[in-house]
Design an enzyme around this catalytic site. Structure first.
Site, PDB file in Angstrom:
ATOM      1  N   GLU A  90       0.864  -1.180   0.000  1.00 33.44           N
ATOM      2  CA  GLU A  90       0.000   0.000   0.000  1.00 33.44           C
ATOM      3  C   GLU A  90       0.899   1.228   0.000  1.00 33.44           C
ATOM      4  OE1 GLU A  90      -3.610  -0.317   2.089  1.00 33.44           O
ATOM      5  OE2 GLU A  90      -3.335   1.647   3.011  1.00 33.44           O
TER       6      GLU A  90
ATOM      7  N   HIS B  65     -13.109  -1.098  15.086  1.00 32.79           N
ATOM      8  CA  HIS B  65     -13.015   0.297  14.644  1.00 32.79           C
ATOM      9  C   HIS B  65     -13.318   1.185  15.850  1.00 32.79           C
ATOM     10  CE1 HIS B  65     -14.344   4.093  12.707  1.00 32.79           C
ATOM     11  NE2 HIS B  65     -13.336   3.810  11.902  1.00 32.79           N
TER      12      HIS B  65
HETATM   13  P1  FAD Z   1     -17.107   1.946   7.628  1.00 38.04           P
HETATM   14  O1  FAD Z   1     -17.126   0.550   7.177  1.00 38.04           O
HETATM   15  O2  FAD Z   1     -18.195   2.847   7.147  1.00 38.04           O
HETATM   16  O3  FAD Z   1     -17.098   1.894   9.235  1.00 38.04           O
HETATM   17  C1  FAD Z   1     -16.903   3.078  10.012  1.00 38.04           C
HETATM   18  C2  FAD Z   1     -17.612   2.926  11.353  1.00 38.04           C
HETATM   19  O4  FAD Z   1     -19.037   2.905  11.156  1.00 38.04           O
HETATM   20  C3  FAD Z   1     -17.306   1.621  12.072  1.00 38.04           C
HETATM   21  O5  FAD Z   1     -17.319   1.891  13.460  1.00 38.04           O
HETATM   22  C4  FAD Z   1     -18.449   0.677  11.718  1.00 38.04           C
HETATM   23  O6  FAD Z   1     -18.706  -0.281  12.731  1.00 38.04           O
HETATM   24  C5  FAD Z   1     -19.609   1.654  11.546  1.00 38.04           C
HETATM   25  N1  FAD Z   1     -20.519   1.284  10.467  1.00 38.04           N
HETATM   26  C6  FAD Z   1     -20.197   0.750   9.262  1.00 38.04           C
HETATM   27  N2  FAD Z   1     -21.294   0.614   8.501  1.00 38.04           N
HETATM   28  C7  FAD Z   1     -22.332   1.067   9.230  1.00 38.04           C
HETATM   29  C8  FAD Z   1     -23.727   1.215   8.970  1.00 38.04           C
HETATM   30  N3  FAD Z   1     -24.255   0.860   7.798  1.00 38.04           N
HETATM   31  N4  FAD Z   1     -24.512   1.761   9.942  1.00 38.04           N
HETATM   32  C9  FAD Z   1     -23.967   2.147  11.129  1.00 38.04           C
HETATM   33  N5  FAD Z   1     -22.651   2.031  11.419  1.00 38.04           N
HETATM   34  C10 FAD Z   1     -21.841   1.507  10.483  1.00 38.04           C
HETATM   35  N6  FAD Z   1      -8.666   6.270   5.000  1.00 38.04           N
HETATM   36  C11 FAD Z   1      -8.505   7.214   4.034  1.00 38.04           C
HETATM   37  O7  FAD Z   1      -8.931   8.365   4.209  1.00 38.04           O
HETATM   38  N7  FAD Z   1      -7.850   6.915   2.861  1.00 38.04           N
HETATM   39  C12 FAD Z   1      -7.362   5.672   2.611  1.00 38.04           C
HETATM   40  O8  FAD Z   1      -6.802   5.453   1.546  1.00 38.04           O
HETATM   41  C13 FAD Z   1      -7.521   4.665   3.616  1.00 38.04           C
HETATM   42  N8  FAD Z   1      -7.040   3.401   3.423  1.00 38.04           N
HETATM   43  C14 FAD Z   1      -7.301   2.424   4.362  1.00 38.04           C
HETATM   44  C15 FAD Z   1      -6.880   1.106   4.116  1.00 38.04           C
HETATM   45  C16 FAD Z   1      -7.162   0.082   5.034  1.00 38.04           C
HETATM   46  C17 FAD Z   1      -6.707  -1.319   4.754  1.00 38.04           C
HETATM   47  C18 FAD Z   1      -7.887   0.388   6.220  1.00 38.04           C
HETATM   48  C19 FAD Z   1      -8.196  -0.702   7.200  1.00 38.04           C
HETATM   49  C20 FAD Z   1      -8.288   1.697   6.481  1.00 38.04           C
HETATM   50  C21 FAD Z   1      -7.992   2.725   5.557  1.00 38.04           C
HETATM   51  N9  FAD Z   1      -8.392   4.053   5.779  1.00 38.04           N
HETATM   52  C22 FAD Z   1      -8.208   5.016   4.809  1.00 38.04           C
HETATM   53  C23 FAD Z   1      -8.980   4.439   7.065  1.00 38.04           C
HETATM   54  C24 FAD Z   1     -10.516   4.397   7.047  1.00 38.04           C
HETATM   55  O9  FAD Z   1     -11.040   5.317   6.136  1.00 38.04           O
HETATM   56  C25 FAD Z   1     -10.969   4.722   8.465  1.00 38.04           C
HETATM   57  O10 FAD Z   1     -10.616   3.688   9.343  1.00 38.04           O
HETATM   58  C26 FAD Z   1     -12.431   5.093   8.620  1.00 38.04           C
HETATM   59  O11 FAD Z   1     -12.610   5.662   9.917  1.00 38.04           O
HETATM   60  C27 FAD Z   1     -13.403   3.929   8.478  1.00 38.04           C
HETATM   61  O12 FAD Z   1     -13.470   3.492   7.194  1.00 38.04           O
HETATM   62  P2  FAD Z   1     -14.323   2.176   6.806  1.00 38.04           P
HETATM   63  O13 FAD Z   1     -14.315   2.067   5.356  1.00 38.04           O
HETATM   64  O14 FAD Z   1     -13.871   1.021   7.590  1.00 38.04           O
HETATM   65  O15 FAD Z   1     -15.766   2.679   7.300  1.00 38.04           O
END
Ligand code: FAD
Length: 307
Positions: free
Chosen positions: A18, A175
């Site tokens: 990455e 998270h």
């Molecule tokens: P989600 O899956 O939306 O989850 C976020 C929170 O909301 C969690 O607590 C979850 O339990 C909750 N949740 C999820 N879906 C729902 C729902 N439908 N209803 C209610 N609650 C819900 N960030 C960047 O800005 N740029 C990047 O390039 C980047 N790369 C990453 C790569 C990896 C491998 C990882 C693990 C993280 C990366 N991140 C990046 C960080 C990420 O954007 C953050 O961790 C962010 O806070 C959560 O993203 P997520 O996609 O997991 O969100």
């Protein structure tokens, strides 16, 4: 090739990487020269992170302030273009909900398809500096599962079903916003049910945490591959920074060792991560994902020792 096909192909486990887009001003050659040494270890795909625009307030002559958009890095799309044209490797641009309307996301998907990119990592993104909680953009998406659904809708509407293999993020140590691990796992399943093909985990420093997470995923009916994400520690400062930034634990054996010999932090972190990698490979993971975060030398040494 789709990441899910790479993961299910017979053969040895492989590393994936990455990278973070470079700051504006860095040249294409400088970027590619930084990646080139990794090619010796045949990473099958390279993820390129995505960073939302930031804002700054500039003072005006009349004493007022004007809010301006600041983009500090080259876009992930431009970086993907440079990497895929230079190396025979799949690129995986990250796509984030933060700061983007549905229309902006759709335009990005058109760009990726135009560039022949068939893999994408769907994420929500973090909140802006100064925001306590993530605030969805008006006309955009609040969670990554909505983004995954939007990508699948885009495929249906454009008659290109299966154009994208979609990865999502998973959090072995929960998270930080989730009230408990069970709810977080339910939310992870929403992403998979919406159409995600695989999961890449947040970094972890104790493999038992990963093995337990995979077992909990399977018990919850999540059957897609869960790729472990690793990052070697390279300084004592990171012992404070990483837990604060990523809401992860660092095992006491590692913090004790680092505190006893801070001058050897780089070697200690590299050895620890190398041992994690070897153990994961022995447990049969199909791939190990390395967060390079601009510090490639220790990862190169780990790849040399493990692959
Ligand atoms: P989600 O899956 O939306 O989850 C976020 C929170 O909301 C969690 O607590 C979850 O339990 C909750 N949740 C999820 N879906 C729902 C729902 N439908 N209803 C209610 N609650 C819900 N960030 C960047 O800005 N740029 C990047 O390039 C980047 N790369 C990453 C790569 C990896 C491998 C990882 C693990 C993280 C990366 N991140 C990046 C960080 C990420 O954007 C953050 O961790 C962010 O806070 C959560 O993203 P997520 O996609 O997991 O969100």
């Amino acid at each position: 090739m789709r990441v899910s096909d790479l993961l299910s192909a017979p053969g040895r486990a492989f590393p994936s990487l990455e990278i973070v887009p470079p700051p504006k001003g860095m040249t294409r050659t400088e970027l590619l020269d930084g990646i080139r040494p990794f090619m010796e270890f045949s990473p099958r795909f390279i993820n390129v992170t995505c960073h939302r625009d930031e804002f700054e307030y500039r003072p005006e002559a009349d004493g007022s302030y004007t809010r301006r958009t600041v983009r500090r890095r080259i876009s992930e799309t431009a970086v993907c273009g440079a990497v895929q044209s230079e190396f025979k490797v799949e690129v995986v641009p990250h796509l984030i909900c933060g700061g983007a309307t549905a229309e902006v996301i759709e335009s990005q998907l058109y760009d990726f398809r135009f560039m022949g990119i068939g893999n994408v990592m769907a994420l929500r993104g973090d909140s802006l500096e100064g925001e306590k909680r993530f605030v969805p953009t008006k006309g955009g998406y609040a969670h990554a599962d909505e983004l995954v659904s939007a990508i699948r809708s885009f495929e249906r509407e454009t008659g290109t079903q299966g154009a994208f293999c979609i990865g999502v993020g998973g959090y072995p140590e929960k998270h930080f916003e989730a009230p408990n691990p069970e709810t977080d796992l339910e939310n992870l399943k929403r992403k998979v049910d919406a159409g995600a093909d695989y999961i890449i985990t947040q970094m972890f420093f104790d493999n038992r945490v990963y093995y337990d997470f995979v077992a909990r995923c399977r018990a919850a009916g999540i059957t897609v591959p869960v790729i472990p994400g690793l990052k070697p520690i390279s300084s004592l400062r990171q012992v404070a920074l990483l837990p604060e930034t990523f809401s992860i634990d660092i095992p006491v054996e590692l913090t004790d060792e680092l505190s006893a010999s801070p001058e050897r932090a780089y070697e200690i972190g590299r050895e620890w991560c190398g041992n994690q990698c070897r153990d994961l490979l022995a447990h049969g993971v199909p791939a190990v994902h390395f967060f390079t975060m601009g510090r490639p030398d220790n990862i190169l040494e780990i790849l040399r020792a493990c692959f």
